[in-house]
Motif scaffolding. Structure first.
Motif, PDB file in Angstrom:
ATOM      1  N   THR A   1      -0.721   8.632  38.900  1.00 55.78           N
ATOM      2  CA  THR A   1      -1.898   9.625  38.549  1.00 55.78           C
ATOM      3  C   THR A   1      -1.039   9.724  37.128  1.00 55.78           C
ATOM      4  OG1 THR A   1      -1.012  11.939  39.744  1.00 55.78           O
ATOM      5  CG2 THR A   1      -2.567  10.285  40.854  1.00 55.78           C
ATOM      6  N   GLY A   2      -0.175   8.954  36.152  1.00 56.19           N
ATOM      7  CA  GLY A   2       0.583   9.766  35.112  1.00 56.19           C
ATOM      8  C   GLY A   2       1.872   9.952  35.455  1.00 56.19           C
TER       9      GLY A   2
ATOM     10  N   ALA B   1       3.149  16.180  28.618  1.00 52.50           N
ATOM     11  CA  ALA B   1       4.226  17.237  28.378  1.00 52.50           C
ATOM     12  C   ALA B   1       4.576  16.214  26.819  1.00 52.50           C
ATOM     13  CB  ALA B   1       5.485  16.537  29.582  1.00 52.50           C
ATOM     14  N   ILE B   2       5.383  17.414  26.457  1.00 49.51           N
ATOM     15  CA  ILE B   2       6.177  16.906  24.602  1.00 49.51           C
ATOM     16  C   ILE B   2       7.996  17.179  24.608  1.00 49.51           C
ATOM     17  CG2 ILE B   2       7.265  17.472  22.671  1.00 49.51           C
ATOM     18  CD1 ILE B   2       3.724  18.312  22.439  1.00 49.51           C
ATOM     19  N   ILE B   3       8.445  16.391  25.360  1.00 50.93           N
ATOM     20  CA  ILE B   3      10.319  16.264  25.116  1.00 50.93           C
ATOM     21  C   ILE B   3      10.173  16.100  23.499  1.00 50.93           C
ATOM     22  CG2 ILE B   3      12.230  14.903  25.814  1.00 50.93           C
ATOM     23  CD1 ILE B   3      10.604  12.923  27.575  1.00 50.93           C
ATOM     24  N   GLY B   4      10.989  17.257  23.210  1.00 52.19           N
ATOM     25  CA  GLY B   4      11.863  17.522  22.009  1.00 52.19           C
ATOM     26  C   GLY B   4      11.168  19.163  21.073  1.00 52.19           C
ATOM     27  N   ALA B   5      11.934  20.624  20.421  1.00 48.92           N
ATOM     28  CA  ALA B   5      10.988  21.268  20.180  1.00 48.92           C
ATOM     29  C   ALA B   5      11.560  21.372  18.867  1.00 48.92           C
ATOM     30  CB  ALA B   5      11.510  22.399  20.691  1.00 48.92           C
ATOM     31  N   GLY B   6      12.154  20.398  18.121  1.00 52.98           N
ATOM     32  CA  GLY B   6      12.486  20.164  17.092  1.00 52.98           C
ATOM     33  C   GLY B   6      11.336  20.271  16.168  1.00 52.98           C
ATOM     34  N   LEU B   7      11.256  19.679  15.029  1.00 54.50           N
ATOM     35  CA  LEU B   7       9.889  19.655  13.767  1.00 54.50           C
ATOM     36  C   LEU B   7       8.840  18.692  14.289  1.00 54.50           C
ATOM     37  CD1 LEU B   7      11.342  19.604  10.618  1.00 54.50           C
ATOM     38  CD2 LEU B   7      10.088  21.446  11.150  1.00 54.50           C
TER      39      LEU B   7
ATOM     40  N   GLU C   1      -0.118  13.294  32.265  1.00 56.13           N
ATOM     41  CA  GLU C   1      -0.622  12.314  31.802  1.00 56.13           C
ATOM     42  C   GLU C   1      -0.407  11.332  31.242  1.00 56.13           C
ATOM     43  OE1 GLU C   1      -5.146  13.293  31.224  1.00 56.13           O
ATOM     44  OE2 GLU C   1      -5.098  14.453  32.984  1.00 56.13           O
ATOM     45  N   GLN C   2      -0.186  12.346  29.987  1.00 55.02           N
ATOM     46  CA  GLN C   2       1.405  11.344  28.955  1.00 55.02           C
ATOM     47  C   GLN C   2       2.232  11.596  28.810  1.00 55.02           C
ATOM     48  OE1 GLN C   2      -1.135   9.833  25.637  1.00 55.02           O
ATOM     49  NE2 GLN C   2      -3.231  10.606  26.788  1.00 55.02           N
ATOM     50  N   VAL C   3       3.185  11.243  27.818  1.00 57.17           N
ATOM     51  CA  VAL C   3       4.776  12.029  27.238  1.00 57.17           C
ATOM     52  C   VAL C   3       4.955  11.633  25.617  1.00 57.17           C
ATOM     53  CG1 VAL C   3       7.289  12.368  28.166  1.00 57.17           C
ATOM     54  CG2 VAL C   3       5.724  11.422  29.706  1.00 57.17           C
ATOM     55  N   ILE C   4       5.194  12.556  25.529  1.00 58.45           N
ATOM     56  CA  ILE C   4       5.483  12.129  24.194  1.00 58.45           C
ATOM     57  C   ILE C   4       6.698  12.616  23.609  1.00 58.45           C
ATOM     58  CG2 ILE C   4       4.979  13.636  21.456  1.00 58.45           C
ATOM     59  CD1 ILE C   4       1.984  14.164  23.066  1.00 58.45           C
TER      60      ILE C   4
ATOM     61  N   VAL D   1       2.825   6.790  26.921  1.00 59.23           N
ATOM     62  CA  VAL D   1       4.257   7.418  26.553  1.00 59.23           C
ATOM     63  C   VAL D   1       4.369   7.098  25.400  1.00 59.23           C
ATOM     64  CG1 VAL D   1       6.358   7.305  26.248  1.00 59.23           C
ATOM     65  CG2 VAL D   1       5.928   6.655  28.188  1.00 59.23           C
ATOM     66  N   THR D   2       4.361   7.521  24.295  1.00 62.00           N
ATOM     67  CA  THR D   2       4.816   8.134  23.146  1.00 62.00           C
ATOM     68  C   THR D   2       5.846   8.560  22.436  1.00 62.00           C
ATOM     69  OG1 THR D   2       2.466   8.497  23.031  1.00 62.00           O
ATOM     70  CG2 THR D   2       3.507   8.802  20.632  1.00 62.00           C
ATOM     71  N   ILE D   3       6.278   7.454  21.189  1.00 63.48           N
ATOM     72  CA  ILE D   3       7.830   7.051  21.113  1.00 63.48           C
ATOM     73  C   ILE D   3       7.492   8.473  19.445  1.00 63.48           C
ATOM     74  CG2 ILE D   3       9.613   6.498  19.705  1.00 63.48           C
ATOM     75  CD1 ILE D   3       9.860   6.826  23.278  1.00 63.48           C
TER      76      ILE D   3
END
Length: 398
Positions: A184-185, A16-22, A199-202, A352-354
């Motif tokens: 489970t994530g 899951a990616i939070i944000g749709a900028g560049l 499973e992962q969040v960016i 979680v990736t920042i």
């Protein structure tokens, strides 16, 4: 219920990616391209005017005092070439770039560009004045012709289209309220109660990141290591090209003889570039670097221009840009997200990736950011030490 949220109440994905900028769009493109299952969660729309990736004018440049970053631009250019080929669009308009001013150190920049193999030329102020009579120079000048102007909005849209073509899902009007770690994530919950399991969040939320940090369920040590994020509401002004104004001409496309430039002097630091579509192709965009007011986060922006900032920038125009009429005809605000050390933050703990390409420098790296995130979350590479979240505060702030 938000009318734009017309999807199932609960969904799942690997990422899951939070944000749709560049940044978020680049991560979505590269992850989907790799075959991963991706959902992008955007509080508004891709390249939203409420974020940092809207509009047609961002600088693509190689000049840094640090070879680490100049070499990253060299790597990023390969991604831009791939993106332009895949999308069938020109996303970087060539312009070349000038660097001058006592604090900018053109000689030092030239040494770095020589080190990484980027074409450049060092000129005296007199030589530069002959070549660019529309500008005035108070120091030596570095010219590097490989620079250009990024169409940020079209770049985001291109990466989102490619991500969707590779299977990614994009949810607009999806404001993230919290991210919670489970067996489970992660469970990502929206402000309207919708959920996504991943499973992962960016997290690529730009100026909205500070307001989200407390609700991201980060591991304790990683949360403590987050640097202080400073969000500024910057002011940008468009000044008309004198030649066009005097001739009463209206340009029909992005063609311009003006370069981008960065000036860093003792009194003011500015950046400038052809305004492109944002300014009807008839003026130059100029802003004072970190000249806007500090706000708690993106939710606190009001879009109001600071008159004192306008006066400072207009005074700069009067002194250094004789080829412009010193009366702004279009003005806007945008968000700058800074960290004390000026490095980008690309770091991960648990799932979680920042992703925060801070300090106004992220646009030029966009395709490369997606590659770096892919390497990081796929486990094939650790983040560079320069990109780690290392606890730090701005001077005078604890």
């Amino acid at each position: 219920m938000n009318p734009r949220e017309q999807h199932a109440a609960s969904e799942s994905a690997t990422y899951a990616i939070i944000g749709a900028g560049l940044s978020g769009a680049a991560a979505a493109w590269r992850l989907a391209q790799s075959g991963a299952e991706v959902i992008v969660l955007e509080r508004d729309v891709p390249a939203s005017a409420l974020g940092s990736s809207h509009g047609s004018a961002r600088i693509f440049r190689y000049a840094y005092q640090d070879a680490f970053y100049s070499d990253l631009v060299v790597q990023a250019k390969r991604g831009w070439d791939e993106l332009e080929a895949a999308s069938g669009e020109r996303l970087i308009t060539p312009s070349g770039s000038l660097d001058f001013g006592a604090v900018r150190d053109p000689q030092g920049l030239a040494r770095v560009l020589d080190e990484v193999g980027v074409e450049n030329e060092l000129l005296s102020s007199a030589e530069a004045s002959v070549r660019w009579p529309q500008l005035s120079f108070d120091t030596e000048v570095l010219w590097h012709p490989g620079a250009g102007v990024i169409d940020a909005e079209h770049s985001v849209e291109a990466m989102v289209r490619l991500a969707e073509a590779a299977g990614a899902q994009v949810r607009t009007g999806w404001e993230v309220a919290s991210v919670r770690h489970g067996f489970t994530g992660y469970l990502v919950t929206s402000s309207t109660g919708r959920t996504v399991h991943a499973e992962q969040v960016i997290v690529a939320a730009g100026g909205w990141l500070p307001g989200l940090l407390a609700d991201l369920d980060l591991p304790g040590g990683f949360a403590d290591a987050m640097p202080q994020f400073e969000v500024r509401q910057e002011n940008a002004f468009h000044y008309p090209y004198r030649q066009l104004a005097d001739a009463g001409e209206t340009p029909t496309d992005a063609a311009t003889s003006w370069p981008t430039f960065i000036y860093k002097g003792e009194e003011i630091q500015t950046y400038s570039l052809p305004g492109g579509r944002d300014a009807d192709f008839r003026g130059q965009k100029i802003a004072e670097y970190n000249g806007g007011r500090v706000i708690p986060g993106a939710a606190h922006q009001d879009g109001l221009i600071d008159p004192a900032n306008r006066r400072r920038v207009t005074a700069f125009v009067e002194e250094f840009t004789p080829g412009l009429v010193p009366e702004s005809y279009a003005e806007t605000t945008c968000l700058f997200t800074n960290v004390p050390r000026d490095d980008m933050i690309i770091d991960r703990a648990a799932g979680v990736t920042i992703l925060s390409p801070c300090s106004g420098q992220g646009a030029k790296f966009a395709p490369l950011l997606g590659e770096l995130v892919l390497d990081l979350v796929a486990g094939s590479q650790q983040t560079a030490d320069r990109f780690r979240a290392i606890g730090q505060s701005f001077a005078g702030v604890r």
